[in-house]
Design an enzyme around this catalytic site. Structure first.
Site, PDB file in Angstrom:
ATOM      1  N   GLY A  93     -78.161  14.110   7.660  1.00 53.69           N
ATOM      2  CA  GLY A  93     -77.776  13.099   6.675  1.00 53.69           C
ATOM      3  C   GLY A  93     -78.241  13.379   5.257  1.00 53.69           C
ATOM      4  O   GLY A  93     -78.284  12.470   4.430  1.00 53.69           O
ATOM      5  N   GLN A  94     -78.596  14.646   4.944  1.00 54.66           N
ATOM      6  CA  GLN A  94     -79.008  14.946   3.567  1.00 54.66           C
ATOM      7  C   GLN A  94     -77.790  14.974   2.650  1.00 54.66           C
ATOM      8  O   GLN A  94     -76.829  15.706   2.902  1.00 54.66           O
ATOM      9  CB  GLN A  94     -79.743  16.293   3.489  1.00 54.66           C
ATOM     10  CG  GLN A  94     -80.270  16.575   2.076  1.00 54.66           C
ATOM     11  CD  GLN A  94     -81.199  17.775   1.998  1.00 54.66           C
ATOM     12  OE1 GLN A  94     -81.391  18.500   2.977  1.00 54.66           O
ATOM     13  NE2 GLN A  94     -81.772  17.985   0.828  1.00 54.66           N
ATOM     14  N   HIS A 100     -86.691  15.473  -0.827  1.00 52.30           N
ATOM     15  CA  HIS A 100     -87.225  14.137  -1.090  1.00 52.30           C
ATOM     16  C   HIS A 100     -87.728  13.504   0.193  1.00 52.30           C
ATOM     17  O   HIS A 100     -87.148  13.702   1.257  1.00 52.30           O
ATOM     18  CB  HIS A 100     -86.176  13.234  -1.754  1.00 52.30           C
ATOM     19  CG  HIS A 100     -84.851  13.210  -1.068  1.00 52.30           C
ATOM     20  ND1 HIS A 100     -83.937  14.226  -1.217  1.00 52.30           N
ATOM     21  CD2 HIS A 100     -84.282  12.304  -0.241  1.00 52.30           C
ATOM     22  CE1 HIS A 100     -82.849  13.946  -0.505  1.00 52.30           C
ATOM     23  NE2 HIS A 100     -83.035  12.785   0.112  1.00 52.30           N
ATOM     24  N   HIS A 102     -88.218   9.886   1.892  1.00 54.37           N
ATOM     25  CA  HIS A 102     -87.904   8.461   1.813  1.00 54.37           C
ATOM     26  C   HIS A 102     -89.123   7.675   2.310  1.00 54.37           C
ATOM     27  O   HIS A 102     -89.653   7.978   3.382  1.00 54.37           O
ATOM     28  CB  HIS A 102     -86.747   8.090   2.750  1.00 54.37           C
ATOM     29  CG  HIS A 102     -85.435   8.726   2.429  1.00 54.37           C
ATOM     30  ND1 HIS A 102     -84.432   8.051   1.777  1.00 54.37           N
ATOM     31  CD2 HIS A 102     -84.940   9.965   2.700  1.00 54.37           C
ATOM     32  CE1 HIS A 102     -83.361   8.847   1.664  1.00 54.37           C
ATOM     33  NE2 HIS A 102     -83.650  10.008   2.211  1.00 54.37           N
TER      34      HIS A 102
END
Ligand code: AMP
Length: 114
Positions: A93-94, A100, A102
């Site tokens: 799901g990048q 980064h 979350h």
């Protein structure tokens, strides 16, 4: 290496709700929050994915995690708990090709994730 929207946020070319900044890292609220608190912690260095981390990045990655934990503490998430997520690749799901973490908090998380 392709520029992403996060590079523009780092350079303050587009606005973001920044919650923390130092020389190496930046943290800002996610524009499409998936929890009452949803913050992204990023290195200012352009690293595309978790697979692009070099051994020489080890101190930076350590700092990214200690920063994430400190931000979660400062936002009052630590007592009830929170989740850190790093997505990789299409199935993971990048969507933004700049590493980064979350920080998700403020509600109970489900397991397994969707
Ligand atoms: P991922 O899907 O793991 O690559 O996460 C990328 C995240 O960046 C998503 O949760 C988006 O909502 C978030 N995002 C994209 N553009 C912005 C922006 N301009 N400001 C804040 N968050 C953003």
């Amino acid at each position: 290496m392709a520029e992403t929207v996060f590079d523009k946020i780092i350079r303050k070319e587009i606005p973001a709700d920044i919650v923390y900044e130092d020389e190496q890292t930046l943290a800002f609220k996610d524009i499409n929050p998936q929890a009452p608190t949803h913050v992204l912690v990023i290195p200012k260095k352009q690293i595309e994915t978790i697979a692009d981390i070099n051994e020489s990045d080890a101190p930076l990655i350590g700092q990214l995690f200690t920063t994430a934990a400190q931000i979660a503490e400062n936002l009052g998430l630590a007592e009830d708990g929170y989740r850190l997520v790093i997505n990789h690749g299409e199935r993971g799901g990048q969507t933004v090709q700049h590493l980064h973490i979350h920080i998700l908090g403020g509600r109970a998380m489900t397991w397994p994730p969707g």
